[in-house]
Write a protein that holds these residues in place. Sequence first.
Motif, mmCIF file in Angstrom:
data_model
loop_
_atom_site.group_PDB
_atom_site.id
_atom_site.type_symbol
_atom_site.label_atom_id
_atom_site.label_comp_id
_atom_site.label_asym_id
_atom_site.label_seq_id
_atom_site.Cartn_x
_atom_site.Cartn_y
_atom_site.Cartn_z
ATOM 1 N N ALA A 1 5.642 8.719 16.634
ATOM 2 C CA ALA A 1 5.626 9.038 14.853
ATOM 3 C C ALA A 1 5.176 10.416 14.640
ATOM 4 O O ALA A 1 4.369 10.776 15.418
ATOM 5 C CB ALA A 1 4.761 7.859 14.249
ATOM 6 N N TRP A 2 5.634 10.968 13.570
ATOM 7 C CA TRP A 2 4.675 11.933 12.994
ATOM 8 C C TRP A 2 3.566 11.708 12.448
ATOM 9 O O TRP A 2 3.441 10.506 12.059
ATOM 10 C CB TRP A 2 5.578 13.089 12.094
ATOM 11 N N PRO A 3 2.597 12.678 12.079
ATOM 12 C CA PRO A 3 1.593 12.534 11.481
ATOM 13 C C PRO A 3 1.763 11.769 10.061
ATOM 14 O O PRO A 3 2.707 12.084 9.420
ATOM 15 C CB PRO A 3 0.810 13.847 11.259
ATOM 16 N N GLY A 4 0.592 10.871 9.582
ATOM 17 C CA GLY A 4 0.956 10.352 8.032
ATOM 18 C C GLY A 4 -0.305 9.198 8.179
ATOM 19 O O GLY A 4 -0.884 8.873 9.131
ATOM 20 N N GLY A 5 -0.476 8.637 7.121
ATOM 21 C CA GLY A 5 -1.333 7.595 6.862
ATOM 22 C C GLY A 5 -1.336 7.301 5.589
ATOM 23 O O GLY A 5 -0.506 7.227 4.714
ATOM 24 N N HIS A 6 -2.656 6.522 5.385
ATOM 25 C CA HIS A 6 -2.914 5.836 3.974
ATOM 26 C C HIS A 6 -3.319 6.739 2.637
ATOM 27 O O HIS A 6 -4.311 7.609 3.330
ATOM 28 C CB HIS A 6 -3.678 4.617 4.259
ATOM 29 N N ILE B 1 5.020 1.281 0.661
ATOM 30 C CA ILE B 1 5.881 2.252 -0.386
ATOM 31 C C ILE B 1 5.527 3.605 0.482
ATOM 32 O O ILE B 1 4.540 4.155 0.402
ATOM 33 C CB ILE B 1 5.372 2.241 -1.839
ATOM 34 N N ASP B 2 6.577 3.909 1.192
ATOM 35 C CA ASP B 2 6.254 5.106 2.240
ATOM 36 C C ASP B 2 6.923 6.232 1.624
ATOM 37 O O ASP B 2 8.161 6.338 1.352
ATOM 38 C CB ASP B 2 6.973 4.575 3.586
ATOM 39 N N VAL B 3 5.988 7.305 1.333
ATOM 40 C CA VAL B 3 6.493 8.498 0.679
ATOM 41 C C VAL B 3 6.648 9.449 1.841
ATOM 42 O O VAL B 3 5.867 9.999 2.661
ATOM 43 C CB VAL B 3 5.535 9.244 -0.144
ATOM 44 N N GLY B 4 8.003 9.907 2.306
ATOM 45 C CA GLY B 4 8.444 10.733 3.251
ATOM 46 C C GLY B 4 8.587 12.286 2.779
ATOM 47 O O GLY B 4 9.375 12.577 1.949
ATOM 48 N N LEU B 5 7.586 13.076 3.666
ATOM 49 C CA LEU B 5 7.678 14.444 3.186
ATOM 50 C C LEU B 5 7.958 15.269 4.475
ATOM 51 O O LEU B 5 8.134 15.020 5.656
ATOM 52 C CB LEU B 5 6.225 14.804 2.824
ATOM 53 N N ILE B 6 8.301 16.473 4.133
ATOM 54 C CA ILE B 6 8.653 17.706 5.131
ATOM 55 C C ILE B 6 7.884 18.700 4.890
ATOM 56 O O ILE B 6 7.458 19.099 3.652
ATOM 57 C CB ILE B 6 10.008 17.832 4.960
ATOM 58 N N ALA B 7 7.463 19.481 5.879
ATOM 59 C CA ALA B 7 6.649 20.591 5.772
ATOM 60 C C ALA B 7 6.500 21.626 6.773
ATOM 61 O O ALA B 7 7.250 21.397 7.755
ATOM 62 C CB ALA B 7 5.092 20.249 5.586
ATOM 63 N N GLN C 1 1.064 -1.258 -0.040
ATOM 64 C CA GLN C 1 0.147 0.065 0.054
ATOM 65 C C GLN C 1 0.980 1.197 0.189
ATOM 66 O O GLN C 1 2.066 1.187 0.338
ATOM 67 C CB GLN C 1 -0.902 0.149 0.965
ATOM 68 N N VAL C 2 0.210 2.459 -0.511
ATOM 69 C CA VAL C 2 1.106 3.550 -0.239
ATOM 70 C C VAL C 2 0.618 4.375 0.896
ATOM 71 O O VAL C 2 -0.226 4.532 1.407
ATOM 72 C CB VAL C 2 0.521 4.442 -1.395
ATOM 73 N N GLY C 3 1.685 4.733 1.722
ATOM 74 C CA GLY C 3 1.776 5.259 2.959
ATOM 75 C C GLY C 3 2.392 6.717 2.985
ATOM 76 O O GLY C 3 3.462 6.787 2.051
ATOM 77 N N ILE C 4 2.066 7.863 3.534
ATOM 78 C CA ILE C 4 2.865 9.042 3.440
ATOM 79 C C ILE C 4 2.939 9.311 5.037
ATOM 80 O O ILE C 4 2.288 9.026 5.934
ATOM 81 C CB ILE C 4 2.269 10.332 2.619
ATOM 82 N N GLY C 5 4.254 10.137 5.357
ATOM 83 C CA GLY C 5 4.454 10.736 6.701
ATOM 84 C C GLY C 5 4.821 12.098 6.335
ATOM 85 O O GLY C 5 5.318 12.348 5.258
ATOM 86 N N VAL C 6 4.863 12.873 7.422
ATOM 87 C CA VAL C 6 5.289 14.195 7.357
ATOM 88 C C VAL C 6 5.984 14.700 8.535
ATOM 89 O O VAL C 6 5.480 14.810 9.705
ATOM 90 C CB VAL C 6 4.151 15.206 6.736
ATOM 91 N N MET C 7 7.184 15.193 8.358
ATOM 92 C CA MET C 7 7.942 15.839 9.325
ATOM 93 C C MET C 7 7.726 17.143 9.354
ATOM 94 O O MET C 7 7.856 18.034 8.346
ATOM 95 C CB MET C 7 9.521 15.654 9.136
#
Length: 177
Positions: free
Chosen positions: A73-78, A121-127, A45-51
């Motif tokens: 963990a930081w916020p994130g999800g499916h 598949i974890d897409v790591g983002l920053i904001a 599955q595709v997950g995202i997380g955001v620092m």
Amino acid sequence: MYKKREDALVRDFWYNFRRIVFWEFCGRLYLAHSQGENMSENRPQVGIGVMILKDGKVLLGKRKSSHGAGEFAWPGGHMEYMESFEQCTKREVYEETGMEIQNIRFLRLLNLKEYAPKHYIDVGLIADWKSGEPQIMEPEKIEGWNWYDMDNLPTPLFATLPTYIEAYKTGRNFWDA
Ligand code: IPR
Ligand code: MG
């Protein structure tokens, strides 16, 4: 008398024939259905997380349910069907904390198998933080949110996090497994 016996045989034959055809049909339908379900369960599955950065600090919450219970963990999800990364990130942050964020950018990509049989598949983002105080919007999932110095994070950390920190500090952005 012979006629009656013949009738009974014919009746039995058709009874058994219908029974076999019916169960054969149902069995195959069930098999096809359950195999289909298993196949989709076995796909990543595709997950995202955001620092999220605010005044040099990052936002973490202690997870309560699902994989990684007890980990920070930081916020994130499916990711939902047809969402953009940005929409998904803003939605997850709002659903989990009630906050708004801005300047969402890519940080790193991770093939995550630490919580097998789950595979992401974890897409790591920053904001950057935009507005609102972090609230416990999903009390069944997160104990509470707090801002932490990046060099003094609480433990244990959710399995996706160390690669975010390394990516942020070194520029490396790809982890396969
Ligand atoms: P939800 O959608 O419940 O917020 O999922 P999550 O926080 O368990 O995150 C899933 C994706 C991760 C593991 C990359
Ligand atoms: Mg989540």
